[in-house]
Design a protein around this motif. Structure first.
Motif, PDB file in Angstrom:
ATOM      1  N   GLY A 111      47.456  18.367 -45.727  1.00 49.90           N
ATOM      2  CA  GLY A 111      47.587  19.631 -44.793  1.00 49.90           C
ATOM      3  C   GLY A 111      48.854  20.307 -45.427  1.00 49.90           C
ATOM      4  N   ASP A 168      43.879  15.302 -50.179  1.00 50.00           N
ATOM      5  CA  ASP A 168      43.349  16.551 -50.266  1.00 50.00           C
ATOM      6  C   ASP A 168      42.553  16.734 -48.878  1.00 50.00           C
ATOM      7  OD1 ASP A 168      42.017  18.876 -51.305  1.00 50.00           O
ATOM      8  OD2 ASP A 168      40.204  18.605 -50.880  1.00 50.00           O
ATOM      9  N   GLU A 169      43.292  18.086 -47.989  1.00 50.08           N
ATOM     10  CA  GLU A 169      42.977  18.434 -47.021  1.00 50.08           C
ATOM     11  C   GLU A 169      41.148  18.027 -46.388  1.00 50.08           C
ATOM     12  OE1 GLU A 169      45.287  22.025 -45.773  1.00 50.08           O
ATOM     13  OE2 GLU A 169      44.560  21.897 -43.260  1.00 50.08           O
ATOM     14  N   MET A 170      40.816  18.937 -47.134  1.00 47.27           N
ATOM     15  CA  MET A 170      39.137  19.153 -46.731  1.00 47.27           C
ATOM     16  C   MET A 170      38.602  17.570 -47.322  1.00 47.27           C
ATOM     17  SD  MET A 170      38.341  22.254 -46.312  1.00 47.27           S
ATOM     18  CE  MET A 170      39.606  23.054 -46.144  1.00 47.27           C
ATOM     19  N   ASN A 171      39.209  16.474 -47.666  1.00 45.07           N
ATOM     20  CA  ASN A 171      38.918  15.667 -48.100  1.00 45.07           C
ATOM     21  C   ASN A 171      38.921  14.562 -46.710  1.00 45.07           C
ATOM     22  OD1 ASN A 171      37.067  15.140 -50.677  1.00 45.07           O
ATOM     23  ND2 ASN A 171      39.853  15.243 -51.274  1.00 45.07           N
ATOM     24  N   TYR A 191      46.128  26.822 -52.578  1.00 43.55           N
ATOM     25  CA  TYR A 191      44.976  25.746 -53.052  1.00 43.55           C
ATOM     26  C   TYR A 191      44.016  26.099 -53.177  1.00 43.55           C
ATOM     27  CZ  TYR A 191      42.331  22.394 -50.075  1.00 43.55           C
ATOM     28  OH  TYR A 191      41.734  21.154 -49.428  1.00 43.55           O
ATOM     29  N   TYR A 241      52.060  25.617 -47.265  1.00 44.53           N
ATOM     30  CA  TYR A 241      51.725  25.136 -48.711  1.00 44.53           C
ATOM     31  C   TYR A 241      52.763  25.299 -49.328  1.00 44.53           C
ATOM     32  CZ  TYR A 241      46.812  23.184 -48.223  1.00 44.53           C
ATOM     33  OH  TYR A 241      45.862  22.368 -47.783  1.00 44.53           O
TER      34      TYR A 241
END
Lengths: 418, 921
Positions: free
Chosen positions: A120, A142-145, B336, B331
């Protein structure tokens, strides 16, 4: 990593206090609105971790034949905090002494144990704060990971994880592990990410929208003066969107616009009635406002998700993220949206641990470091035996407000290896 | 000369058909005009019987109208009993069916499209008739029923001010069927009158219309109307569609034959997404309930704005970062980047409101409005793109009231489409976006005759006047010129307001689930600047595409692209500089009366306002080329009833030139053929120095007489010219080595100025061609523009020149130009039959430039047998058509009387000459 010992532990879902000392392997998903936390609690807090050690070739090394491993039995716990009240989170962690526990349990070096997996945006933003307050370093995942890893884990490991929700009927869907991919994962946090998942670690963020949970809450707060997301959701439950939304029937004098398949009750324009009515915000019931808002956002997400699923020929759409939080009407609206736009061909599915995909995924990355070869199917989820909120088909008002999935802990074994 | 003042008065009222009706009846007649009228009347009756008409030309013909050619003032001068010869009943059996008004009654706006049939029509004057016969033009209709000449007007009202709309309709008698209004006056019952309407309000206000106007509303399906309207606009209007990125508009030329399928996104209260496969073939494939109503509704609740426009305007000054949660907020200011989201991307619309401990009142309304606008626009763009993708559609057109030409809205939608499609798809918008439904309702009348209207038959005009500024009505309809002038005085106040730049917040962040900031230059996105003006569409069925264009699709008349701000600014300065002199001339041409002064003043204000508007927003009137700008000036003059500002100057110069013509012809005749050809071309170039459109030349005029200047100019003609294909031209004409001389069958000579230019330059060249046995067609303006010679003036000039020259006389007789003069020149009849004809046709426009996509049907007919085109003068051969390619031999002759143009076009300097010969391609 130095993790030779096999630890086992089990934590009661609500009995956090029982396992204070055994808490380990904590991961955070620090989003724009909420901090989601997943942590593992080993069983049998009193007796040291040796008790939990199972020598377990069969339970660990199926894929790699690694004999040098240990299994930790315990439960995964889920918890969330508002990001704006991050201190509560810090205090919680401090009180549970996560940082020290890890060290104690596994005998790892201080520096290593002071690392927490986190994902996040907040993992970046609040890194210094964690360092300063807890002396802990956030290891950014990593957020998507994380989202994908979390979802894959749940869909494969937890037998009753996915369900559909239509007209108040909740129906669990058994997912064939071998026929899971590809699917569309829609994570509704503050914003919405739409991810096409083709396999473990194989995914692509194909779309998204800024109209998400943050919009619902943010706009809702401005419109209704609600103090919390849950309060807003609660309001929406008893609201009537027709008061503010312009329906097809409002335009066509109560008639359907049948030529193009729009019924008179279809929403033609969200909040459209506010245009023509000479009313101030105060003259509308907050319940109605909340309801209109919820329908607008849920429907929109459902539509964009469906269009993206269509684009890639994906049959399954899983919705996750804290916005949903098992709220019946939200799910209903999303489902109706998907159903309507797909002419019934696609179905929206929801995940019981919807809010914790990212945190879970970050948690899983512990395994990557320490227990790279552990398979998801070694983890067994146990539906809590308590007279549970999620047992019934239809969620009633009171149950909605409780955080359903926060109370579902997952009983599991963690296999640790070198 | 017919009594001008009266003609002006008559014309003054012609803006509204019914007004014109009244004015025809009210205008005083004097004896002379009565006589003219009777003669003309008689003539037309004879023509009706197909007889050869030999009546003398009456008076000095004066052109009028704010439109193209055939709008001949001699027609408008008709006075007396209007009903008897109602020129508009061209559909005797269908006049009852023709209604002239259609409505789209939406929740916030009423859009009205009405058609006024043209009171003027092609006048079958004698010369034209002769020419037509000679060119073999049939008068037969090319369609089952004729398209009427007329004007399509676009007007908007706010729905909550519906009474203004009813008053407007009532005052213009639109509900009575336009030109059939006299029936209404004569007491014919109106009970069965029906008005087509669409939009939700068509039901709601039906009773009101019945009660106030006595008409029934016939409801047309909304989607049908939208699609029909869009199809009509995209097919009939050349640059209807445009893209809008980062504050920059670019007009898109849509190939009519490659229009379908496309996606039409109508953003009204809600959003309908329609896949259009053809005329009447469409499907609503999607939509969203998050639309304009959501923006306005939520905006109203959140900001207490009272109107949509107010809310939009607020957004101009907003900064959505205060409310939207950006990727950077999550962030810690970082991107990102892995998934291509920058820190400034909106992660969650209104998401910041969660964590801020603020109440609604603590947020600026401006910021809320902008957040809302972005959220909704992005969402619409995204859903539209996803649908386009689903059906493999390349083109997405956005329309509906939400857009309103609002720059930021368009930018945001464009950005969404661009972002999600990774640049493979573009959002397009329509200039008439608000009028799709109303136009479609209009199209739903049977036999409106517009179905097969072609793009070249439409001319858009931007008159100054109440209903026309951006299509919004700013006051009661204007009854006459007087009211218009008073209105102009008020408009100027508003105009200065409009031109004042409005401060904009620095470009903030945009983006939805991954949008970068559109790097809009803040200053460009001004609220009013972005709005597009919608003009009056003149339907001129007789216009055609010039048949000799090598590739009409690729043809672009303008050589200078005014979308280059530098160019626009230059021409703005040039035209502004010209203005005082032009006003003087114009006022003088009308006798310098107080009335003329007042009109001159109003013209100056109006034209300045146009210029200011265009400087501010070059795309305000659609795609802008220099030709359009120059024509706008002429139109503006005509609008304030200056029909021929240079009349006396032209006359004076014609006389002076005619006086020296015999000497010149004698000099030329003494030369051998080769020298003669060179001298003639030199003569054309030299004589082209006379140009009241050029500042430099205007200054010249003050230093010598016309003949002195001409002589001086000719002496300076030293080859090589800056662009010099003379040798190629000579070889073509006279042969060289093995090449035989080529004798052209027919030459079209596009002439330029009056005076020396036509008389000492082009006429002698025409004479040479005639002598060689080539038919010559002089192509001249239909309406006056600057000192350009007009088609109506040419016969007199030719007749005068013919007095001194047998070649011209015989050719003019053969071409039917001298039928009257024959009586005076007895010996001419003997050998007239042996000459090839010299003819005159009008070109179909009233501008110093010419757009060859829209020329008169006479010219188009004359062109069919032509194998040589000669374009003369800056306007027609440099400003426009310099790069035009023809299917036949083409010669472009001009002297460049503008330093900037000389540098830009031919890398030369002022007074350089262009002799560009391009053999048939």
């Amino acid at each position: 990593m130095d993790r030779n010992g096999v630890t086992e532990g089990e934590l009661e879902g609500r009995g956090m206090n029982k396992c204070v000392e055994q808490v380990s392997h904590l991961a955070l998903d620090i989003g724009g609105s909420l901090i989601k936390m997943v942590y593992f609690c080993g069983e049998n807090s009193g007796s040291e971790h040796q008790q939990g050690i199972l020598s377990s070739k069969e339970s660990c090394g199926l894929s790699n034949g690694n004999t040098n491993c240990s299994v930790l039995r315990g439960k995964l716990h889920f918890r969330k905090f508002e990001t704006s009240k991050i201190n509560e989170c810090l205090e919680f962690m401090s009180s549970k002494q996560f940082h020290r526990n890890g060290e104690d349990c596994h005998g790892a070096s201080v520096s290593e144990k002071n690392i927490i997996k986190a994902t996040g945006g907040g993992a970046f933003k609040f890194a210094d704060l964690f360092k300063e307050k807890l002396g802990m370093t956030l290891d950014k995942v990593d957020e998507m990971n994380s989202l994908v890893a979390g979802a894959n884990f749940l869909l494969k490991a937890a037998s009753l994880e996915a369900y559909t929700y239509m007209d108040g009927q909740k129906e669990y869907v058994q997912i064939d592990q071998n026929d899971l991919y590809p699917y569309l994962l829609v994570n509704i946090g503050s914003g919405v990410s739409m991810i096409k998942v083709d396999g473990d670690g194989k995914f692509e963020r194909v779309s998204g929208t800024s109209v998400g949970g943050g919009t619902f809450w943010g706009l809702g707060k401005l419109l209704t003066k609600c103090k919390s997301f849950d309060e807003l959701l609660g309001l929406s439950y008893s609201g009537n969107n027709r008061v503010i939304d312009m329906l097809v029937g409002d335009i066509y004098g109560g008639m359907d616009y049948s030529k193009i398949g729009l019924s008179s009750t279809a929403i033609a324009s969200s909040f459209g009635k506010a245009v023509s009515e000479d009313k101030d915000l105060e003259e509308y019931k907050p319940e109605d406002v909340a309801r209109s808002l919820l329908r607008m956002i849920s429907n929109n997400i459902g539509q964009i998700a469906y269009l993206n699923a269509l684009r890639f020929g994906l049959k399954r759409i899983f919705f996750g993220g804290f916005f949903i939080r098992g709220h019946a009407y939200t799910m209903d609206t999303i489902s109706v949206g998907v159903n309507f736009w797909s002419n019934g061909e696609a179905k929206a599915m929801f995940l019981r641990h919807e809010g914790f995909l990212g945190a879970l995924g970050a948690f899983m990355s512990h395994r990557k470091d320490g227990f790279a070869d552990l398979k998801a199917h070694h983890l067994v989820e146990q539906v809590p035996t308590k007279p549970s909120r999620n047992a019934g088909g239809c969620l009633n008002n009171s149950s909605v407000l409780k955080d359903v999935n926060e109370n579902i802990s997952i009983e599991c074994t963690m296999q640790l290896s070198n | 000369m017919a009594n001008l003042t009266e003609i002006q008065q008559t014309i003054a009222k012609n803006d509204c058909l019914n007004d014109s009706n009244t004015s025809f009846n009210n205008t005083k007649n004097n004896n002379k005009s009565d006589k003219d009228f009777v003669e003309r009347e008689a003539r037309e009756q004879r023509e009706g019987g197909g007889e050869q008409d030999m009546a003398p030309i009456g008076g000095n013909p004066i052109h009028r109208s704010s439109s193209r050619p055939q709008l001949d003032v001699s027609g408008a001068a008709i006075q007396g009993n209007f009903e008897e010869r109602d020129p508009t009943i061209l559909l005797p059996n269908q006049s009852d069916d023709i209604s002239h008004l259609a409505l789209d009654i939406g929740g916030s706006l009423i859009k009205l499209v009405y058609f006024s049939r043209h009171e003027d029509r092609p006048v079958n004057d004698r010369i034209k008739k002769t020419i037509k016969e000679r060119l073999g033009i049939s008068n037969g209709n090319r369609r089952s029923y004729p398209v009427l000449g007329g004007r399509l007007h676009f007007v908007k009202f706010e729905t909550n001010k519906i009474n203004q709309c009813l008053d407007f309709i009532s005052s213009k008698q639109l509900h009575c069927g336009g030109m059939d209004a006299h029936l209404w006056h004569s007491g014919v019952s109106n009970e069965n009158a029906v008005i087509k309407a669409t939009g939700g309000g068509a039901y709601k206000y039906a009773d009101l219309f019945k009660e106030r106007l006595g008409v029934s509303i016939e409801k047309e399906d909304e989607m049908n109307c939208l699609v029909a309207g869009a199809n009509f606009l995209l097919k009939a209007i050349r640059h209807e569609a445009f893209t809008h990125m980062e504050g920059h508009k670019a007009f898109v030329q849509i190939d009519q034959n490659d229009l379908f399928p496309y996606l039409l996104v109508n953003v009204g209260s809600g959003v309908s997404i329609i896949k259009v496969d053809g005329d009447g073939k469409f499907q609503r494939v999607s939509g969203t309930n998050v639309g304009g109503g959501t923006y306005w509704g939520l905006g109203k609740l959140l900001t207490k704005c009272n109107s949509f426009d107010e809310l939009l305007e607020l957004s101009q000054r907003g900064d959505n970062r205060t409310i939207d949660m950006l990727v950077g907020d999550i962030y810690g200011g970082m991107d990102y980047s892995k998934i291509g989201l920058s820190a400034s991307t909106i992660a969650s619309s209104f998401g910041k409101a969660i964590s801020d401990n603020k109440d609604l009142e603590d947020y600026r309304s401006e910021d809320i409005s902008l957040s809302l606008l972005r959220m909704i626009s992005y969402n619409i763009g995204q859903i539209s793109y996803l649908n386009a993708l689903r059906f493999g559609l390349k083109r997405i057109f956005f329309g509906g009231f939400f857009i309103r030409g609002h720059a930021y809205t368009m930018d945001t939608i464009s950005f969404a489409v661009q972002f999600w499609s990774k640049g493979t798809s573009q959002a397009m918008f329509l200039r008439h976006e608000g009028f799709l439904g109303a136009l479609g309702a209009f199209m739903s009348y049977e036999k409106h005759g517009l179905d097969d209207l072609m793009v070249h038959q439409l001319v858009e005009r931007f008159p100054m006047g109440a209903p026309y500024i951006g299509g919004n009505v700013h006051g009661p309809p204007l009854g006459d010129l007087n009211e218009k002038i008073s209105w102009m005085e008020k408009f100027i106040l508003k105009g200065t307001e409009i031109t004042a730049p409005v401060p904009m917040a620095p470009p903030g962040t945009t983006g939805l689930g991954g949008f970068e900031v559109p790097s809009s230059r803040g200053g460009i996105l001004r609220p009013d600047a972005s709005k597009l003006n919608v003009g009056v569409l003149h339907l001129v069925p007789t216009l055609e595409v010039f048949p000799l264009l090598a590739d009409p699709k690729m043809y672009e008349p303008n050589t200078i692209d005014l979308s280059d701000p530098g160019e626009l600014e230059y021409w703005f300065t040039v035209l502004s500089g010209h203005l005082p002199d032009l006003v003087d001339k114009a006022v003088a041409s009308e006798g310098g009366t107080d009335d003329a002064k007042r009109r001159g003043d109003a013209f100056a204000r109006a034209f300045s306002a146009h210029l200011a508007r265009l400087m501010e927003e070059p795309a305000a009137y659609g795609k802008l080329g220099l030709a359009n700008l120059l024509e706008l000036r002429e139109e503006c003059l005509r609008e304030f009833h200056f029909f021929d500002a240079y009349r006396s100057i032209k006359q004076r110069e014609n006389e002076a030139s005619l006086a020296v013509l015999p000497d010149l012809l004698m000099e030329i005749d003494s030369m051998d053929e080769e020298t003669r050809l060179l001298k003639l071309v030199e003569g054309v170039l030299a004589a082209n120095i006379f140009d009241w459109g050029s500042r430099a030349c205007v200054d010249l005029y003050h230093k010598g007489t016309i003949i002195e200047i001409y002589r001086m100019s000719r002496n300076k003609m030293q080859r090589p010219w800056r662009v010099d294909n003379f040798d190629a031209f000579k070889e073509r004409m006279l042969g060289f080595g093995d090449k035989k001389p080529y004798q052209h069958k027919r030459a079209l000579l596009f002439v330029d100025n009056s005076g020396a230019d036509i008389i000492l330059g082009m006429l002698p060249l025409a004479r040479e061609l005639l002598r060689r046995g080539t038919e010559v067609v002089l192509v001249a303006n239909s309406l006056p523009a600057l000192n350009d010679v007009t088609a109506m003036e040419l016969p007199d000039i030719v007749a005068e020149a013919a007095k001194h020259c047998d070649i011209l006389r015989r050719a003019a007789e053969a071409g039917g130009l001298l039928v009257d003069a024959m009586i005076n020149i007895q010996d001419g009849s003997i050998d007239s039959s042996s000459s090839v004809p010299l003819m005159v046709v009008e070109n179909g426009c009233g501008s110093p430039c010419i757009d060859l996509r829209q020329v008169s049907s006479e010219l188009a007919a004359a062109a069919k047998e032509a194998d040589l085109v000669i374009l003369e003068g800056m306007g027609r051969s440099l400003h426009t058509n310099f790069n035009a390619k023809f299917r036949c031999d083409a010669l472009k002759l001009a002297m460049v009387k503008n330093q900037r143009l000389a540098e830009k076009l031919i890398k030369g300097s002022i007074y350089d000459c262009v002799c560009r010969f391009e053999p048939a391609s």
